[in-house]
Design a protein around this motif. Structure first.
Motif, PDB file in Angstrom:
ATOM      1  N   GLN A   1       1.140  12.271 -10.164  1.00  0.00           N
ATOM      2  CA  GLN A   1       1.396  13.436 -10.309  1.00  0.00           C
ATOM      3  C   GLN A   1       2.383  14.330  -9.812  1.00  0.00           C
ATOM      4  O   GLN A   1       1.608  15.421 -10.745  1.00  0.00           O
ATOM      5  N   GLU A   2       3.571  14.323  -9.416  1.00  0.00           N
ATOM      6  CA  GLU A   2       4.519  14.964  -9.452  1.00  0.00           C
ATOM      7  C   GLU A   2       4.632  14.895 -11.256  1.00  0.00           C
ATOM      8  O   GLU A   2       4.860  15.775 -11.749  1.00  0.00           O
ATOM      9  N   ILE A   3       5.540  14.257 -11.385  1.00  0.00           N
ATOM     10  CA  ILE A   3       5.350  14.011 -13.289  1.00  0.00           C
ATOM     11  C   ILE A   3       4.166  14.629 -14.006  1.00  0.00           C
ATOM     12  O   ILE A   3       5.050  15.342 -14.714  1.00  0.00           O
ATOM     13  N   PHE A   4       3.362  14.347 -13.513  1.00  0.00           N
ATOM     14  CA  PHE A   4       2.423  14.673 -14.564  1.00  0.00           C
ATOM     15  C   PHE A   4       2.934  16.335 -14.275  1.00  0.00           C
ATOM     16  O   PHE A   4       2.392  17.381 -15.559  1.00  0.00           O
ATOM     17  N   ASP A   5       2.857  16.894 -12.893  1.00  0.00           N
ATOM     18  CA  ASP A   5       2.711  18.309 -12.947  1.00  0.00           C
ATOM     19  C   ASP A   5       4.036  19.083 -13.436  1.00  0.00           C
ATOM     20  O   ASP A   5       4.067  20.156 -13.965  1.00  0.00           O
ATOM     21  N   LEU A   6       5.436  18.513 -13.535  1.00  0.00           N
ATOM     22  CA  LEU A   6       6.170  18.413 -14.389  1.00  0.00           C
ATOM     23  C   LEU A   6       6.074  18.828 -15.684  1.00  0.00           C
ATOM     24  O   LEU A   6       6.680  19.609 -16.626  1.00  0.00           O
TER      25      LEU A   6
ATOM     26  N   GLU B   1       1.580   9.459  -5.749  1.00  0.00           N
ATOM     27  CA  GLU B   1       2.378  10.761  -5.855  1.00  0.00           C
ATOM     28  C   GLU B   1       3.782  10.851  -7.046  1.00  0.00           C
ATOM     29  O   GLU B   1       3.578  12.015  -7.367  1.00  0.00           O
ATOM     30  N   ASP B   2       4.660  10.134  -7.196  1.00  0.00           N
ATOM     31  CA  ASP B   2       5.295  10.763  -8.729  1.00  0.00           C
ATOM     32  C   ASP B   2       4.362  10.814 -10.049  1.00  0.00           C
ATOM     33  O   ASP B   2       4.369  11.460 -10.969  1.00  0.00           O
TER      34      ASP B   2
ATOM     35  N   GLN C   1       0.811  -1.436  -0.116  1.00  0.00           N
ATOM     36  CA  GLN C   1      -0.050  -0.234  -0.232  1.00  0.00           C
ATOM     37  C   GLN C   1       0.743   1.000   0.183  1.00  0.00           C
ATOM     38  O   GLN C   1       0.671   2.532  -0.668  1.00  0.00           O
ATOM     39  N   LYS C   2       2.025   0.918   0.801  1.00  0.00           N
ATOM     40  CA  LYS C   2       3.042   2.102   1.128  1.00  0.00           C
ATOM     41  C   LYS C   2       3.749   2.889  -0.959  1.00  0.00           C
ATOM     42  O   LYS C   2       3.497   3.613  -1.179  1.00  0.00           O
TER      43      LYS C   2
END
Length: 142
Positions: free
Chosen positions: A39-44, A36-37, A28-29
């Motif tokens: 989302q970060e890739i999408f944001d970048l 999270e990764d 799960q972790k």
């Protein structure tokens, strides 16, 4: 002996249950981290595309302003197009579509700022780039 084997088996089953719970928690972790990764890739990627749009808009503005200066002064007397150095071999365009051409005042301003930004913001991050000239990419036109 049977009691010992039974106790051993019960203990192993308990260990396996704890291991299973621990593995589920780790899984799960990992799923959370993957989210999270992602989302970060999408944001970048979004940020890169915004920057690319800004760059194209800036390029269009520069082209428009250079055309206005050409009209006002004549292309051969445009102050932004005059050679930046008395000796044209002192500095040539290091890479890109105009590689080897004489550096104009406009180029000098661009390249000087590029070198400054490289040394203050990126030189320590991109150690494989030995100088700002290495940091220039041959597919970038300026």
């Amino acid at each position: 002996m049977a009691d010992f084997l039974k106790s051993y088996a019960v203990a192993e089953v308990g260990n396996l249950r704890r291991d299973k719970v621990g593995l589920r928690n780790k899984l799960q972790k990992m799923r959370d981290l993957r989210g999270e990764d992602a989302q970060e890739i999408f944001d970048l990627e979004y940020s890169i595309d915004i920057r690319a749009a800004h760059q194209e808009a800036s390029d269009a503005r520069v082209e428009y302003l250079m055309d206005l200066l050409d009209q006002a002064y004549g292309a051969d007397k445009n102050p932004a197009r005059i050679p930046a150095y008395k000796n044209p071999d002192d500095m040539r365009i290091p890479s890109g579509d105009r590689e080897g051409e004489v550096v104009t005042m406009s180029d000098h301003i661009y390249l000087s700022k590029f070198a400054e930004v490289f040394s203050t913001q990126f030189a320590s991050k991109w150690k494989h780039a030995k100088s700002w000239k290495d940091f220039l990419h041959d597919k970038i036109s300026y």
